[in-house]
Design a protein around this motif. Structure first.
Motif: not given
Length: 486
Positions: A230-232, A406, A427
């Protein structure tokens, strides 16, 4: 000297200095001079040859004065103001625990009070060593330099209960390994001081201590880890982590207060490694005795904030669900700069205090000013999304402060003069117990900053005084500058 001279050189005013001297009667030579030499050394971090000039003494006299003062303070002054033996558990609960922390992590404290302690290691940098074994064991792969690690144990008000160590810096001496060593060896009779139900508030570096603490009945509150793949963080994970960081910041500020004594912020000679722990304890004892608490709080206000945070932590992020279900993060929109005229004129106007009620902290507001300053430059990229189909929802792209490649997409929902909800792709952006700095920058500018007479003020960009290898002059283009990137 004036009181200000005393403070500038020793970190203490005249009255406080005299009190320290009164605890150092074992020194056979000039008591005041020896204490002054030690405190000036710690506070200003001056070399011994400069100290010789200031005090009109030889180097060996300076070294002897420092040694005498150190031993005298460790004998009497430090034990009275630092260590698990100098303060009772009941005193910590009654006088050194913030009401906000009690409400968040000890809900039944009125019937069954428990001690709340915040732990973290700090770093004291040392020289490289020609002893290869010691060099390997004192080299931190995290900081990429040699150091030693004292373990700080503070209360939720910032009062330093004890300093343990210092320890080596290799992989066997991470935060969890240090805490396990302290518990198993009952350092300073710590296990006798603690009771079942007490709580340690720590960061993720202590994850391997949960079993050791659980065996002696100690609870551990630690921010959540992001799930693999996952990224968050989920909304629940981000909310729970925010409850912990709301209290845990005091140990970082206590470490920062320690480093204001410049000697401990410099690279310490290896010949002084046997005495680093003594110097750290002396400084912490002085801070406990003479400086104000880092975090106090009003009981009624703290209770109200805690109840609000606990209530929000159980809710879901409805705006996140709306964004994901409607694919807003995947759509292509026309983005306009934030300083364009006629933008979101119906966005609610908020005061600085009302914004802090949304963020539940001051750090995000401070960071919001820096984000806004960057995106309001002529070549900035702070852009606001306006969509006629989504009434009351504003989207934004915020440049990351760490990575130039980013950007974070975020959305804010508002109606009837009130900011209702928010969501960011960073995040921790799904949390609703407060909001991240990216969301705060949008809310702060639209609701407050753009309505002020003065422009947004921030830290000056010093790059104009430095050369930039990414910019070259193209002779074929009328002498104009062009940008090149490798």
């Amino acid at each position: 000297m004036s009181d200000q001279d005393y403070i500038n050189l020793t970190g203490l005013d005249r009255t406080q200095f005299n009190e320290v001297v009164s605890h150092s009667q074992d020194i056979k030579t000039s008591i005041r001079t020896c204490i002054a030499v030690l405190l000036v050394k710690l506070r200003c971090g001056l070399e011994n040859k400069i100290m010789c000039t200031l005090f009109n003494m030889n180097k060996w006299q300076i070294r002897r004065a420092i040694s005498s003062a150190r031993r005298a303070l460790l004998k009497d002054f430090v034990p009275q103001n630092l260590g698990f033996g100098h303060v009772t558990r009941e005193d910590v609960i009654s006088n050194h625990t913030r009401p906000l922390a009690k409400e968040l992590f000890s809900p039944g404290y009125e019937q069954d009070p428990s001690a709340l302690l915040v732990l973290d290691g700090t770093y004291i940098y040392i020289q490289k060593s020609s002893n290869f074994r010691f060099s390997r064991r004192s080299f931190s792969m995290h900081k990429h330099r040699p150091l030693v690690k004292p373990m700080m144990v503070v209360t939720t008000s910032g009062y330093v209960v004890s300093v343990l160590g210092p320890y080596l810096a290799d992989s066997k001496n991470n935060d969890a390994g240090i805490l396990n060593h302290i518990i198993r060896n009952n350092t300073e009779e710590m296990r006798d001081w603690l009771q079942d139900g007490d709580t340690f508030i720590v960061d993720r570096g202590f994850r391997d201590s949960s079993e050791v603490l659980g065996d002696i009945g100690i609870n551990m509150e630690m921010p959540c880890f992001m799930q693999r793949g996952t990224s968050q963080h989920t909304t629940q994970e981000a909310n729970q982590s925010r409850l912990i960081t709301k209290v845990r910041w005091v140990v970082d500020t206590a470490n920062a207060r320690l480093k204001r004594w410049k000697y401990l912020n410099h690279v310490i000679p290896n010949t002084q490694i046997p005495f680093i722990g003594d110097y750290v304890r002396i400084v912490c004892a002085l801070c406990n005795r003479f400086t104000s608490v880092l975090s106090s709080g009003n009981a009624e206000e703290d209770k109200a904030i805690a109840l609000k945070m606990l209530h929000l932590s159980k809710r879901t992020n409805e705006l996140q669900e709306f964004v994901e279900s409607n694919g807003l993060s995947n759509r292509t929109y026309s983005w306009q700069k934030i300083d364009a005229a006629g933008f979101a004129q119906d966005f609610p106007k908020l005061s600085d205090s009302e914004i802090r009620q949304l963020t539940l902290g001051v750090y995000q507001v401070k960071m919001a000013k820096a984000y806004t300053q960057e995106h309001l430059q002529d070549d900035g990229t702070y852009e606001i999304l306006v969509n006629e189909d989504l009434d009351g929802i504003i989207g934004a792209k915020i440049q990351s402060r760490q990575f130039s490649s980013k950007k974070y997409s975020c959305w804010v929902n508002y109606e009837d003069g009130v900011v209702v909800s928010w969501y960011c792709k960073c995040k921790a952006g799904a949390r609703i117990v407060g909001c991240c700095a990216h969301i705060t920058s949008v809310i702060w500018f639209l609701s407050y900053a753009r309505h002020q007479d003065k422009p947004v003020q921030g830290v000056r960009d010093w790059s104009e005084h430095l050369e930039d290898a990414a910019r070259v002059i193209d002779d074929s283009d009328s002498g104009e500058e062009s940008s090149t990137e490798e």
